[in-house]
Design a protein around this motif. Structure first.
Motif, PDB file in Angstrom:
ATOM      1  N   PHE A 259      75.477 114.004 -43.555  1.00 22.22           N
ATOM      2  CA  PHE A 259      74.918 112.790 -42.527  1.00 22.22           C
ATOM      3  C   PHE A 259      74.931 111.345 -43.136  1.00 22.22           C
ATOM      4  O   PHE A 259      75.284 110.856 -42.809  1.00 22.22           O
ATOM      5  CB  PHE A 259      73.332 112.593 -41.870  1.00 22.22           C
ATOM      6  N   ASP A 260      75.099 111.517 -44.590  1.00 19.52           N
ATOM      7  CA  ASP A 260      74.890 110.127 -45.611  1.00 19.52           C
ATOM      8  C   ASP A 260      76.421 109.748 -45.381  1.00 19.52           C
ATOM      9  O   ASP A 260      77.000 108.433 -45.457  1.00 19.52           O
ATOM     10  CB  ASP A 260      74.733 110.310 -46.575  1.00 19.52           C
ATOM     11  N   TYR A 261      77.324 110.783 -45.488  1.00 23.22           N
ATOM     12  CA  TYR A 261      78.832 110.502 -44.973  1.00 23.22           C
ATOM     13  C   TYR A 261      79.166 110.159 -44.071  1.00 23.22           C
ATOM     14  O   TYR A 261      80.109 108.621 -43.542  1.00 23.22           O
ATOM     15  CB  TYR A 261      79.786 112.151 -44.941  1.00 23.22           C
ATOM     16  N   ILE A 262      78.402 110.734 -42.179  1.00 22.14           N
ATOM     17  CA  ILE A 262      79.032 109.898 -41.472  1.00 22.14           C
ATOM     18  C   ILE A 262      78.027 108.988 -41.174  1.00 22.14           C
ATOM     19  O   ILE A 262      79.289 107.319 -41.002  1.00 22.14           O
ATOM     20  CB  ILE A 262      78.506 110.438 -39.964  1.00 22.14           C
ATOM     21  N   ASN A 263      78.073 108.057 -41.696  1.00 21.47           N
ATOM     22  CA  ASN A 263      77.373 106.662 -41.315  1.00 21.47           C
ATOM     23  C   ASN A 263      78.254 106.085 -42.034  1.00 21.47           C
ATOM     24  O   ASN A 263      78.376 104.529 -42.015  1.00 21.47           O
ATOM     25  CB  ASN A 263      75.491 106.604 -42.026  1.00 21.47           C
ATOM     26  N   LEU A 264      77.920 106.138 -43.954  1.00 22.21           N
ATOM     27  CA  LEU A 264      79.157 105.184 -44.889  1.00 22.21           C
ATOM     28  C   LEU A 264      80.572 105.473 -43.836  1.00 22.21           C
ATOM     29  O   LEU A 264      81.239 104.570 -44.114  1.00 22.21           O
ATOM     30  CB  LEU A 264      79.403 105.772 -46.152  1.00 22.21           C
ATOM     31  N   SER A 265      81.147 106.257 -43.673  1.00 20.19           N
ATOM     32  CA  SER A 265      82.434 106.198 -42.884  1.00 20.19           C
ATOM     33  C   SER A 265      82.167 105.454 -42.034  1.00 20.19           C
ATOM     34  O   SER A 265      83.781 104.507 -41.690  1.00 20.19           O
ATOM     35  CB  SER A 265      83.547 107.982 -43.011  1.00 20.19           C
ATOM     36  N   LEU A 266      81.346 105.858 -40.894  1.00 17.35           N
ATOM     37  CA  LEU A 266      81.204 104.368 -39.629  1.00 17.35           C
ATOM     38  C   LEU A 266      81.654 103.192 -40.467  1.00 17.35           C
ATOM     39  O   LEU A 266      81.911 101.612 -39.692  1.00 17.35           O
ATOM     40  CB  LEU A 266      80.354 104.538 -39.133  1.00 17.35           C
ATOM     41  N   ALA A 267      80.475 102.911 -41.118  1.00 26.64           N
ATOM     42  CA  ALA A 267      80.065 100.863 -41.499  1.00 26.64           C
ATOM     43  C   ALA A 267      81.561 100.602 -42.489  1.00 26.64           C
ATOM     44  O   ALA A 267      81.880  99.979 -42.245  1.00 26.64           O
ATOM     45  CB  ALA A 267      79.232 101.051 -43.277  1.00 26.64           C
ATOM     46  N   LYS A 268      82.383 101.592 -43.300  1.00 24.46           N
ATOM     47  CA  LYS A 268      83.636 101.007 -43.666  1.00 24.46           C
ATOM     48  C   LYS A 268      83.845 100.609 -42.680  1.00 24.46           C
ATOM     49  O   LYS A 268      85.245  99.760 -42.681  1.00 24.46           O
ATOM     50  CB  LYS A 268      84.171 101.951 -45.228  1.00 24.46           C
ATOM     51  N   GLN A 269      84.384 101.456 -42.254  1.00 22.34           N
ATOM     52  CA  GLN A 269      85.656 101.512 -40.586  1.00 22.34           C
ATOM     53  C   GLN A 269      85.486  99.843 -39.984  1.00 22.34           C
ATOM     54  O   GLN A 269      85.929  99.969 -39.595  1.00 22.34           O
ATOM     55  CB  GLN A 269      85.242 102.756 -39.404  1.00 22.34           C
ATOM     56  N   ILE A 270      83.866  99.558 -40.359  1.00 13.48           N
ATOM     57  CA  ILE A 270      83.519  98.676 -39.130  1.00 13.48           C
ATOM     58  C   ILE A 270      84.079  97.797 -39.814  1.00 13.48           C
ATOM     59  O   ILE A 270      84.810  96.211 -39.465  1.00 13.48           O
ATOM     60  CB  ILE A 270      82.334  98.466 -39.177  1.00 13.48           C
ATOM     61  N   ILE A 271      83.528  97.597 -41.508  1.00 12.08           N
ATOM     62  CA  ILE A 271      84.544  96.446 -42.176  1.00 12.08           C
ATOM     63  C   ILE A 271      86.040  96.159 -42.373  1.00 12.08           C
ATOM     64  O   ILE A 271      86.810  95.298 -42.365  1.00 12.08           O
ATOM     65  CB  ILE A 271      83.939  96.802 -43.759  1.00 12.08           C
ATOM     66  N   LYS A 272      86.516  97.889 -42.123  1.00 13.98           N
ATOM     67  CA  LYS A 272      87.793  97.518 -42.021  1.00 13.98           C
ATOM     68  C   LYS A 272      88.821  96.605 -40.970  1.00 13.98           C
ATOM     69  O   LYS A 272      89.406  96.423 -40.944  1.00 13.98           O
ATOM     70  CB  LYS A 272      88.443  98.759 -42.215  1.00 13.98           C
ATOM     71  N   ASP A 273      88.270  97.070 -39.912  1.00 11.04           N
ATOM     72  CA  ASP A 273      87.890  96.169 -38.756  1.00 11.04           C
ATOM     73  C   ASP A 273      87.216  94.363 -38.193  1.00 11.04           C
ATOM     74  O   ASP A 273      87.472  94.296 -37.450  1.00 11.04           O
ATOM     75  CB  ASP A 273      87.243  96.658 -37.501  1.00 11.04           C
ATOM     76  N   GLY A 274      86.843  94.091 -39.726  1.00 12.38           N
ATOM     77  CA  GLY A 274      86.575  92.809 -39.527  1.00 12.38           C
ATOM     78  C   GLY A 274      87.455  91.684 -38.448  1.00 12.38           C
ATOM     79  O   GLY A 274      88.033  91.989 -39.064  1.00 12.38           O
ATOM     80  N   GLU A 275      86.335  90.979 -38.258  1.00 12.68           N
ATOM     81  CA  GLU A 275      87.564  89.927 -37.278  1.00 12.68           C
ATOM     82  C   GLU A 275      88.192  89.006 -38.043  1.00 12.68           C
ATOM     83  O   GLU A 275      88.099  88.490 -39.340  1.00 12.68           O
ATOM     84  CB  GLU A 275      86.511  89.007 -36.527  1.00 12.68           C
ATOM     85  N   GLY A 276      89.758  89.393 -38.180  1.00 16.21           N
ATOM     86  CA  GLY A 276      90.463  88.536 -39.115  1.00 16.21           C
ATOM     87  C   GLY A 276      90.614  88.539 -39.687  1.00 16.21           C
ATOM     88  O   GLY A 276      91.227  87.661 -41.001  1.00 16.21           O
ATOM     89  N   ALA A 277      89.960  89.789 -40.447  1.00 15.52           N
ATOM     90  CA  ALA A 277      89.862  90.200 -42.054  1.00 15.52           C
ATOM     91  C   ALA A 277      91.669  90.812 -42.409  1.00 15.52           C
ATOM     92  O   ALA A 277      91.995  91.821 -41.875  1.00 15.52           O
ATOM     93  CB  ALA A 277      88.663  91.281 -41.798  1.00 15.52           C
ATOM     94  N   GLY A 278      91.296  90.817 -43.543  1.00 16.60           N
ATOM     95  CA  GLY A 278      93.208  91.410 -44.057  1.00 16.60           C
ATOM     96  C   GLY A 278      92.473  91.554 -45.660  1.00 16.60           C
ATOM     97  O   GLY A 278      93.859  92.721 -45.442  1.00 16.60           O
ATOM     98  N   LYS A 279      91.536  91.416 -46.096  1.00 16.00           N
ATOM     99  CA  LYS A 279      91.259  92.096 -46.888  1.00 16.00           C
ATOM    100  C   LYS A 279      89.579  93.493 -47.486  1.00 16.00           C
ATOM    101  O   LYS A 279      89.016  92.500 -46.832  1.00 16.00           O
ATOM    102  CB  LYS A 279      91.547  91.938 -48.627  1.00 16.00           C
ATOM    103  N   PHE A 280      89.780  94.186 -47.995  1.00 19.88           N
ATOM    104  CA  PHE A 280      89.184  95.583 -47.735  1.00 19.88           C
ATOM    105  C   PHE A 280      88.634  94.949 -48.970  1.00 19.88           C
ATOM    106  O   PHE A 280      88.249  95.684 -50.368  1.00 19.88           O
ATOM    107  CB  PHE A 280      88.910  96.971 -47.398  1.00 19.88           C
ATOM    108  N   ILE A 281      86.793  94.749 -49.272  1.00 15.95           N
ATOM    109  CA  ILE A 281      86.083  94.547 -50.695  1.00 15.95           C
ATOM    110  C   ILE A 281      84.595  94.994 -51.140  1.00 15.95           C
ATOM    111  O   ILE A 281      84.317  95.473 -50.364  1.00 15.95           O
ATOM    112  CB  ILE A 281      85.622  92.733 -50.623  1.00 15.95           C
ATOM    113  N   GLU A 282      85.257  95.938 -51.888  1.00 13.82           N
ATOM    114  CA  GLU A 282      83.681  96.367 -52.542  1.00 13.82           C
ATOM    115  C   GLU A 282      83.193  95.553 -53.684  1.00 13.82           C
ATOM    116  O   GLU A 282      83.823  95.875 -54.198  1.00 13.82           O
ATOM    117  CB  GLU A 282      84.425  97.670 -52.727  1.00 13.82           C
TER     118      GLU A 282
END
Length: 406
Positions: A259-282
């Motif tokens: 369950f945690d994997y599903i939530n974290l995967s979806l959350a990261k995908q949202i960031i990678k599709d951030g409006e106008g985003a070019g970089k994924f930052i952790e």
């Protein structure tokens, strides 16, 4: 845990449909998610004090029941700040679905996403539901149609699915989400839906959902804006056939990991599709006094517009990161503070034990030019850690949101 390429209808007993409701010009803008039997439901909603009509209605419905059988969703219109009429329209959507699917009262939830302040074309919506509910199916195409229909400024589908085995029974968990702007959740996420056929008590499902959001959706930020419509809804319909999980035993923790994997995967995908985003930052925080402090430090850095623009400009301006930590008003000692940045190939220290380091600007630029970057911060105050995810802030973000209504 087995990661699978599947969809929201893969768990037993779930069907879905995506179709055109007349809200947008051409793109499908309506979705239905349906369980053949009533499912245990857990949900979290926006903490924004201005809540859209669907949120207000869902909260009231879930006060009366833990069992939900369908969710109706529209995109293109948030049905937010629409007054009494907006609430009536949300109720009409729910009632229309209840009637066509012949469901008991309080078995349907509703979600909306899109422009704030415009009335729904409710006559078009009800007509479309009545015409298209028969499209409910359990194919991958049906799942993909829903994942597409909930999108607004998204550029790709967000979805994740896994299989686990509990007591010899195959259990499937699948999730979809939408979101690329107005992303700074303080509850769950923008719009996200998780289906699973596991048999788990409502009490444990609800507890698990609230805990899981703390280190997934609540640790992401695109632009610092918390939507009026943020919703995360989970349906567990018990059709996998396992014995009910009602204590935190080995089966519970096996499900929790998936369950945690599903939530974290979806959350990261949202960031990678951030409006106008070019970089994924952790942003990784280590050495905080408490878990709460660690989360606040990480979220403060990833949410800072100055930090985001520095990454967009590929500038190793670590002073902005230190400043963002100070926004939290949580005490820490700079004398114990260390920071470095890295990608898959390179790593560079910027500050060590409170002392600024002379570093190669050329090497720093090589790291900052990459699409994925890690910022590692050590506070030396304790043993707690946390991670947050975000993206840079670009010219394109301004362009997209400067003309959002058009």
């Amino acid at each position: 845990m087995k990661i699978i390429d599947a969809g929201i209808t893969t768990p037993k007993g779930f069907k879905a449909a995506g179709f055109f409701g007349g809200i947008r010009r051409k793109k499908d803008d309506m979705s239905l998610i349906y369980s053949e039997v009533p499912a245990n439901c857990a949900a979290v909603f926006t903490k924004n004090t201005v809540k859209a009509a669907p949120i207000l209605l869902d909260i009231e419905i879930l006060k009366n029941t833990n069992l939900i059988q369908a969710i109706v969703i529209n995109s293109g219109n948030a049905n937010a700040c629409t007054g009494k009429k907006g609430l009536e329209d949300a109720k009409t959507m729910v009632e229309t679905v209840r009637e066509v699917l012949k469901l008991d009262k309080d078995r349907v939830l509703v979600s909306s996403t899109g422009v704030i302040g415009s009335p729904l074309p409710i006559d078009k919506i009800t007509k479309s539901i009545k015409e298209n509910y028969k499209k409910l199916g359990n194919t991958i195409e049906d799942s993909n149609n829903v994942a597409n229909a909930i999108m607004t400024t998204d550029t790709f589908q967000k979805k994740a699915s896994v299989e686990i085995e509990i007591e010899g029974k195959k259990v499937t968990i699948a999730g979809i989400a939408k979101g690329s702007g107005m992303i700074h959740p303080n509850m769950g996420t923008m719009l996200a839906y998780i289906t699973t056929d596991i048999n788990i008590s409502h009490k444990l499902l609800d507890e698990l959902l609230k805990e899981s959001t703390k280190d997934s959706y609540n640790m992401i930020s695109v632009d610092g804006d918390t939507s009026t419509n943020d919703s995360l809804i989970v349906l567990a319909n018990k059709m996998a056939g396992n014995k009910e999980i009602n204590i935190k035993d080995e089966n519970y923790y096996k499900f929790k990991e998936a369950f945690d994997y599903i939530n974290l995967s979806l959350a990261k995908q949202i960031i990678k599709d951030g409006e106008g985003a070019g970089k994924f930052i952790e942003v990784n925080i280590k050495g905080a006094k408490t878990k709460k402090d660690a989360r606040e430090f990480a979220k403060s850095v990833i949410s800072s517009s100055l930090v985001k623009t520095a990454f967009f400009g590929e500038d190793a301006n670590w002073g902005r990161i230190v400043c963002a930590l100070g926004y939290t008003e949580i005490d820490f000692s700079l004398e114990k503070f260390s920071i470095n940045i890295e990608n898959k190939e390179n790593k560079i220290d910027l500050m060590k034990d409170g002392i600024p380091l002379v570093f190669s600007e050329e090497k720093a630029l090589e790291i900052l030019k990459m699409k994925e970057i890690k910022v590692n911060i050590s506070l030396g105050e304790g043993t707690e850690s946390a991670t947050a995810w975000g993206c840079d802030l670009s010219y394109d973000y301004v362009k997209i949101n400067g003309s959002y209504r058009s």
